[in-house]
Design a protein around this motif. Structure first.
Motif, PDB file in Angstrom:
ATOM      1  N   ILE A 145      24.560 -16.318  21.328  1.00  0.00           N
ATOM      2  CA  ILE A 145      23.981 -15.837  22.585  1.00  0.00           C
ATOM      3  C   ILE A 145      23.149 -14.601  22.285  1.00  0.00           C
ATOM      4  O   ILE A 145      23.658 -13.619  21.736  1.00  0.00           O
ATOM      5  CB  ILE A 145      25.088 -15.507  23.606  1.00  0.00           C
ATOM      6  N   CYS A 148      22.484 -10.517  25.316  1.00  0.00           N
ATOM      7  CA  CYS A 148      23.416 -10.710  26.428  1.00  0.00           C
ATOM      8  C   CYS A 148      23.534  -9.416  27.226  1.00  0.00           C
ATOM      9  O   CYS A 148      24.018  -8.401  26.723  1.00  0.00           O
ATOM     10  CB  CYS A 148      24.777 -11.129  25.885  1.00  0.00           C
ATOM     11  N   ASP A 178      23.989 -12.157  31.832  1.00  0.00           N
ATOM     12  CA  ASP A 178      22.700 -12.820  31.749  1.00  0.00           C
ATOM     13  C   ASP A 178      22.252 -12.791  30.300  1.00  0.00           C
ATOM     14  O   ASP A 178      22.570 -11.842  29.572  1.00  0.00           O
ATOM     15  CB  ASP A 178      21.667 -12.139  32.646  1.00  0.00           C
ATOM     16  N   VAL A 179      21.537 -13.821  29.857  1.00  0.00           N
ATOM     17  CA  VAL A 179      21.135 -13.907  28.458  1.00  0.00           C
ATOM     18  C   VAL A 179      19.653 -14.240  28.356  1.00  0.00           C
ATOM     19  O   VAL A 179      19.065 -14.810  29.267  1.00  0.00           O
ATOM     20  CB  VAL A 179      21.968 -14.964  27.696  1.00  0.00           C
ATOM     21  N   MET A 182      19.864 -18.758  23.748  1.00  0.00           N
ATOM     22  CA  MET A 182      21.142 -19.312  23.309  1.00  0.00           C
ATOM     23  C   MET A 182      20.874 -20.468  22.350  1.00  0.00           C
ATOM     24  O   MET A 182      19.963 -21.276  22.568  1.00  0.00           O
ATOM     25  CB  MET A 182      21.961 -19.794  24.507  1.00  0.00           C
ATOM     26  N   TRP A 207      18.128 -24.908  26.623  1.00  0.00           N
ATOM     27  CA  TRP A 207      19.252 -23.971  26.587  1.00  0.00           C
ATOM     28  C   TRP A 207      19.468 -23.252  27.908  1.00  0.00           C
ATOM     29  O   TRP A 207      20.605 -22.946  28.290  1.00  0.00           O
ATOM     30  CB  TRP A 207      19.055 -22.953  25.464  1.00  0.00           C
ATOM     31  N   TRP A 211      22.907 -22.911  29.912  1.00  0.00           N
ATOM     32  CA  TRP A 211      23.516 -21.629  30.267  1.00  0.00           C
ATOM     33  C   TRP A 211      23.892 -21.589  31.741  1.00  0.00           C
ATOM     34  O   TRP A 211      24.990 -21.180  32.105  1.00  0.00           O
ATOM     35  CB  TRP A 211      22.573 -20.484  29.920  1.00  0.00           C
ATOM     36  N   HIS A 212      22.992 -22.033  32.605  1.00  0.00           N
ATOM     37  CA  HIS A 212      23.295 -22.033  34.037  1.00  0.00           C
ATOM     38  C   HIS A 212      24.455 -22.969  34.361  1.00  0.00           C
ATOM     39  O   HIS A 212      25.229 -22.713  35.288  1.00  0.00           O
ATOM     40  CB  HIS A 212      22.055 -22.425  34.842  1.00  0.00           C
ATOM     41  N   ARG A 215      27.614 -20.926  32.774  1.00  0.00           N
ATOM     42  CA  ARG A 215      27.774 -19.486  33.003  1.00  0.00           C
ATOM     43  C   ARG A 215      28.988 -19.153  33.866  1.00  0.00           C
ATOM     44  O   ARG A 215      29.721 -18.200  33.567  1.00  0.00           O
ATOM     45  CB  ARG A 215      26.515 -18.904  33.655  1.00  0.00           C
TER      46      ARG A 215
END
Length: 245
Positions: A145, A148, A178-179, A182, A207, A211-212, A215
């Motif tokens: 990640i 971050c 939040d990133v 990834m 990605w 992530w969403h 998360r």
């Protein structure tokens, strides 16, 4: 993961423990000093501070983290569990902002900052669908990640004990993550190396959607881990021993 696990362990070390002589204590309410001091501890003690019960910061291991669970009537379509995971990168964290660090323990404390790169290395079990595609597998996984960013709030209740000192009883931890990037590598998907490589390529190309999707579960796991660590350390070290007299 557990980005916040490390940050708040350090916060407890700073606020509730006895700082080493080389780390100068802050004046109550000096949020800039608090943020800089926590960052300095991150850099100076990557192996932890045994005197206050803080474990190593450069490598944190934990087991059985549920990242996603399928919901029959909900949006989640994937079961994803991590086992025997080692997280690296917390020692490079920067705390940019600290709020609520007053002489009188407030109800809410807040820390914000970022971690350049977090690496999660361990074993996974996965079954369900991802990006509308069926997926399953079990084996080694590496998740990286990038950048971050975190904002964590800790609800605390003051507790006066028989030693005449105040302690922080941790009531709840809630973090926002939040990133900026990834990279995923799940081995042994579908028990087929070619299909596994192809699925990893698709996941890395998309990605942000991944992530969403994950998360909420990742953040929930981080909240629980941080709260568990904070409670153990806060139960041992008094809040009154932090600020400069």
């Amino acid at each position: 993961m557990r980005l916040t696990l490390l940050i708040f362990c350090l916060w407890v070390a700073l606020v509730l423990g006895q700082l080493p002589p080389k780390i100068e204590k802050c004046e109550a309410g000096d949020s800039i000093c608090v943020a800089e001091t926590i960052t300095r501890i991150l850099r100076t003690y990557p192996k932890g501070l045994a005197s206050i019960g803080l474990d190593a910061l450069d490598s944190i291991s934990f087991e059985n983290v549920i990242v996603s669970r399928k919901e029959p009537d909900g949006p989640a379509t994937l079961d994803l569990l991590f086992n025997n995971v080692t997280v690296r990168g917390f020692a490079d964290s920067t705390v940019a902002e600290a709020k609520g660090f007053e002489a009188d323990l407030p109800r809410v404390l807040e820390l914000s900052g970022w971690i350049p790169l977090l690496k999660l290395d361990g074993f996974y079990e996965m079954h369900g669908s991802l990006l509308t595609m069926p997926i399953q597998g079990r084996g080694h996984a590496l998740v990286e990640i990038k950048e971050c960013r975190f904002r964590c709030k800790v609800r605390a209740v003051e507790q006066l004990r028989g030693d005449g000192k105040r302690y922080a009883e941790i009531a709840k931890v809630k973090c926002l993550l939040d990133v900026q990037g990834m990279h995923l590598n799940f081995e042994n998907l579908f028990n087929n190396s070619e299909l596994s490589d192809a699925m990893n390529d698709v996941a890395n190309a998309k990605w942000l959607k991944i992530w969403h999707t994950l998360r909420k579960g990742i953040t929930s796991a981080v909240d629980q881990l941080v709260e568990s660590i904070l409670k153990r350390v806060a139960n041992k070290l008094p809040y009154d021993d932090f600020y400069r007299n």
